[in-house]
Design an enzyme around this catalytic site. Structure first.
Site, PDB file in Angstrom:
ATOM      1  N   GLU A  44      -7.569   3.789 -23.691  1.00  0.00           N
ATOM      2  CA  GLU A  44      -6.478   3.344 -23.252  1.00  0.00           C
ATOM      3  C   GLU A  44      -5.773   2.148 -23.815  1.00  0.00           C
ATOM      4  O   GLU A  44      -4.411   2.223 -23.454  1.00  0.00           O
ATOM      5  CB  GLU A  44      -6.914   2.845 -21.738  1.00  0.00           C
ATOM      6  CG  GLU A  44      -7.484   3.834 -20.815  1.00  0.00           C
ATOM      7  CD  GLU A  44      -6.425   4.616 -20.225  1.00  0.00           C
ATOM      8  OE1 GLU A  44      -5.137   4.196 -20.250  1.00  0.00           O
ATOM      9  OE2 GLU A  44      -6.662   5.913 -20.001  1.00  0.00           O
ATOM     10  N   SER A  75       3.856   4.677  34.905  1.00  0.00           N
ATOM     11  CA  SER A  75       4.682   3.751  35.465  1.00  0.00           C
ATOM     12  C   SER A  75       4.354   2.152  35.294  1.00  0.00           C
ATOM     13  O   SER A  75       5.283   1.401  35.650  1.00  0.00           O
ATOM     14  CB  SER A  75       4.347   3.777  37.131  1.00  0.00           C
ATOM     15  OG  SER A  75       4.458   4.805  37.699  1.00  0.00           O
TER      16      SER A  75
END
Ligand SMILES: [Zn+2]
Ligand SMILES: [Zn+2]
Length: 935
Positions: free
Chosen positions: A178, A479
């Protein structure tokens, strides 16, 4: 020309800087001053340069002008022009170059200042280097001191490993493939960066150039956007990271942080998942295999299948080659590693190592954080992602192992009550038709602070960590939305007052049916606001929402009460805003915060679970300040408290009532009955409870299980607390005694109530709608001179001037289509000449209720029972002489001249004393001719 360009630049650049300022970051004033001064210097230099050029040019020109004129006349303009052009071209190029250079310098300066002042370059990798658990604190209510609540328990399947436990060959495998110059660069490998840029420009390479340090930064922030800004930020952050941490710490972070495919973050998880080993047990060949995956997990993850396994082998050989090439492994090691067979955990004959096998056992011990801590954890992770730019999985790692201090808002006493009530399945023991157990979630807010003090996420025994938390699931509230979306905003805007009356009568015909219907049967005609809310009438809510207007209702919900889950579809739907049939729904968290606004005198406070997060050095990394704003007038909050107290006292919310405490609240359920809601509050706490099945299914239960559950834990939470009323001022309100059928100031004969109304909206007109009539006590019709028993009654005449102007409402009569049977009946009546036309539909009638309308009485007309002068009262013992009246109505009685029946067609068959008009065509005729009850 050069000067002109420069002037343009001078104008443009500050403008650009200003733009930068507004769009991205607060570019501090130093940056602007700096760039402006730079520009001034550049400009001054340019002026000097230009004036020098001009002087030289003039001198040359002057010298030229002194040459003989004759030459001039030959090619005058051409010659001069040519020379002049050459000079100007040079000047222009010079100027442009100078401007270009100045501008570049200036932008660079702006950029540097921007980078240093506005970007947070610090990346905290303490989670991977410190590996210290975080502590959660709560504030003790009595002493005010912060006390340790808990230490955060690390996530399962997340084993962080120290660099000392990672073998050298594993580290070297990674570095070789890497970032081979890892130990020599300072965070950025300029050589490979240049190569990568060149490769990108020529199209030969698409990746590379990122060092291990840069990859740590990238993984910490999870920022994968390919932009110059991101790349530049990454470079600066990498440089900073190298300054703050050692190479070992950075490498350690990489190996614990990065994704290695197959769901594994970190090398330890990967070693276990692929080879059943700890990282310390990996061979060179195995290390190369795992390390090779990170570059492109999708391609190199060998668990994905045979082809991927081959790709992984090839990649492993590349890693080994690189290690060998760099001298990290000997020839012998290289040759051996290349041919070493890789036995993956899914291969036959695989046996996990002893270290891993023993670890599995210890990991199975379960200790759960409370629902509150889980919710708080999720809140912090979201904020760390949003505000600090950390990837969410990194934020979690940081919280578990970064040694943070977290200050939360929990009330441990309330939390433990709620937690124990929810843990007991007996408190909500219902099973759906599909065999699912009823679930619930709740959020509890302290009304003094507006903070969340307790949370319940599920019902029953805890079965795992971070399972679906039903308190944050978006579901329908039915409600329970009405007080928030309709009544509070309508009161606030003066569209209604606590004195108002509203018509419980359908609003319109929708697809051939009357809409909306009620949860109770039929309609109850005109009712007070109090009754409308207490009974949860649907038409009154819709009617009020329409009067308020839907955009106003939507704005109140989304702006004043900060609801975030409403959609654009909800904005225009009365069924959504007025009745709670939202396209998505709401969460208990937002419902609790909205209702707490009533208890808090109209002040909305953003509900929070934590106040501050500090890193291991004691630096504040997240400050969660409360945001409060006045969402409604205090008089509105006061009125809502009164109205909602009544719901619990003797309305739909009685199931939540317990003695010794002032309680207000509202129930909610949907037409399908898949969701049940109750949001209730006391002067101390507000709690929103949702109940439903995971797969929305009809709830079959007695009463409202949400209200029952609310009562179960809230009664315990309030044990020992003195009862008191809401501390909401009614200073801006006046008491008025109003007619309960018109909402106007009560006059003689009006049924009345005394309510507090906001001063500005107090009614000023007196009710003139109640008129006195004499009614036959036997037939209930208008009394004739012959009625033996009469009563005086007040009936409501909606056509009176004050009523019609003060109330401003005229009922539009709705008719439903006639059934075939009714059609036939009318046809027969028509042929008999009893009616003059067949009505277009059947009128929707309200249940008689308590409101007696004058128009109805007028329709019924004069008493048809007593049409002749009274005989002297017969002796009760005397036999019936057959001469009296014909009680019960004679079909042939007719032509009563005194009748006030609106139709001439009186005395029809079946006319009874009850006033029942279901079969009566003349009523319809009259209605059609007179345009409805409101007239
Ligand atoms: Zn009245
Ligand atoms: Zn009578």
């Amino acid at each position: 020309m050069g000067e002109h360009l420069l002037k343009v630049c001078v104008r443009i650049i500050p403008h650009l800087a200003a733009k930068c300022k507004t769009r991205y970051v607060p570019l501090d004033s130093r940056a602007i001053l700096y760039s402006v001064s730079l520009l001034k210097i550049g400009y001054a230099r340019l002026r000097i340069f230009l004036s020098q050029r001009r002087r030289r040019f003039m001198e040359e020109n002057r010298a030229e002008n002194q040459t003989p004129r004759r030459q001039h006349t030959q090619h005058p303009t051409h010659q001069v022009h040519k020379k002049k052009k050459g000079g100007t071209a040079k000047t222009v190029i010079g100027t442009i170059l100078a401007i270009g250079l100045t501008t570049c310098l200036m932008f660079f300066a702006i950029f540097m200042v921007y980078v240093h002042t506005s970007l947070d370059l610090n990346v905290d990798i303490s989670a991977y280097t410190l590996k210290q658990s975080s502590t959660v604190y709560y504030q003790d209510k009595t002493s005010g001191e912060w006390v340790e609540l808990t230490k955060l328990h690390g996530a399962e399947n997340r084993t962080l490993v120290s660099i000392d436990d990672i073998p050298k060959h594993v580290q070297e495998a990674l570095i070789s493939i890497e970032d081979e110059r890892f130990y020599s660069h300072h965070g950025v490998d300029w050589k490979s960066t240049a190569k990568a840029i060149l490769g990108k420009l020529t199209g030969t390479s698409t990746r590379g150039g990122s060092t291990i340090t840069q990859q740590v930064v990238k993984n910490m922030t999870g920022d994968n956007e390919v932009t110059i800004k991101r790349k530049v930020t990454e470079i600066f952050r990498a440089l900073r990271l190298e300054k703050n941490y050692s190479k070992d710490e950075i490498l350690e972070t990489y190996l614990n942080l990065v994704y290695f495919g197959n769901g594994c973050n970190g090398i330890e998880a990967a070693a276990e998942s692929y080879f059943g080993k700890t990282v310390g047990e990996l061979s060179i060949a195995e290390a190369a295999s795992i390390v090779g995956i990170t570059q492109f997990p999708y391609k190199y993850d060998p668990s994905r299948g045979d082809w991927y396994r081959e790709q992984n082998k090839e990649r492993q050989l590349t890693v080994l080659y690189k290690m060998h090439e760099l001298g990290k492994i000997s020839d012998e090691e290289y040759e051996q590693a290349k041919v070493e067979p890789l036995v993956f955990s899914w291969d036959p004959g695989f046996v996990p190592s002893a270290g891993v096998a023993s670890r599995v056992d210890t990991a199975s011990s379960t200790e759960y954080d409370s629902y509150f801590v889980e919710r708080m954890f999720n809140d912090i992770v979201a904020d760390m992602h949003e505000q600090l730019g950390y990837d969410e999985s990194v934020a979690k790692d940081l919280l578990y192992t970064g040694g943070y201090s977290i200050y939360c808002t929990v009330d441990p006493k309330v939390q433990s009550i709620v937690e124990s009530v929810y843990a007991d399945r007996n408190n909500l023991n219902y099973t759906s038709s599909k065999g699912e157990l009823l679930q619930s979630g709740a959020t509890i807010i302290d009304n003094t602070t507006g903070d969340i003090v307790a949370v319940a996420g599920r019902v029953g025994e805890r079965e795992g960590r971070f399972l679906l938390d039903y308190s944050t699931v978006v579901r329908q509230c039915g409600s329970a939305i009405k007080p928030l979306s309709v009544y509070a905003p309508a009161l606030d805007a003066g569209v209604i007052t606590p004195a108002s009356v509203i018509d419980d009568y359908p609003v319109e015909m929708l697809g051939g049916s009357i809409w909306p219907v009620n949860a109770y049967s039929g309609y109850r005609s005109i009712m007070t606001l109090q009754d409308a809310i207490r009974n949860s009438s649907n038409p009154t809510a819709v009617r009020t929402a329409i009067k308020l207007t839907l955009p106003a209702s939507y704005a109140f919900m989304t702006e004043n009460l900060s609801f975030t889950t409403l959609t654009n579809d909800d904005m225009t739907a009365a069924g959504a805003l007025a009745l709670g049939g939202l396209s998505k729904g709401v969460t208990t968290r937002e419902m609790a915060a909205a209702y707490a606004t009533f208890a808090r005198g109209g002040v909305y406070t953003t509900p929070r679970t934590y106040t501050e997060v500090l890193d291991h050095n004691g630096n504040v990394i997240l400050e969660n300040k409360t945001e409060s704003h006045a969402a409604m007038k205090e008089s509105t909050a006061y009125a809502m408290n009164e109205l909602l107290k009544n719901v619990v006292r003797n309305g739909t919310g009685t199931g939540a009532s317990f003695s010794g405490m002032t309680i207000a609240g509202k129930t909610g359920s949907t037409n399908s009955n898949n969701d049940r809601y109750f949001v209730g509050y006391t002067p101390y706490y507000t709690a929103a409870v949702w109940v439903g099945y995971d797969t929305p299914t009809r709830i079959v239960a007695s009463g409202n299980p949400a209200a029952t559950l609310w009562k179960t834990f809230m009664s315990k939470v309030h044990a020992g607390l003195p009862n008191k009323d809401f501390e909401v001022s009614s200073a801006d309100m006046v008491s008025v005694t109003v007619c309960t059928q018109t909402g106007l100031l009560a006059s003689a004969g009006c049924p009345s109530q005394t309510v507090k109304v906001a001063k500005d909206y107090a009614p000023s007109l007196s009710c003139d709608g109640h008129i006195s009539v004499t009614v036959c006590a036997d037939s209930g019709m208008l009394a004739s001179d012959y009625c033996p028993n009469v009563t005086t009654a007040y009936v409501l005449d909606l056509s009176q001037p004050n009523v019609s102007s003060g109330w401003g409402y005229k009922r539009e009569l709705l008719t439903t289509p006639l059934s075939a049977a009714l059609q036939a009946t009318y046809q027969a009546q028509l042929e008999e000449g009893l009616i003059s036309s067949i009505p277009a539909g059947e009128p929707v009638r309200t249940n008689s209720g308590t409101v007696q309308l004058y128009s109805d009485l007028m329709y019924r007309g004069m008493c048809t029972t007593h049409t002749t002068p009274l005989e002297p009262t017969p002796d009760p013992d005397a036999p019936d002489d057959g001469s009296g009246t014909t009680p019960g109505g004679d079909a042939t009685t007719g032509g009563d001249s005194g009748t006030q029946t609106p139709s001439d067609n009186t005395g029809t068959a079946g006319d009874s004393a009850s006033g029942d008009v279901g079969d009566n065509g003349q009523f319809l005729n009259w209605l059609l001719n007179n345009g409805g009850t409101g007239r």
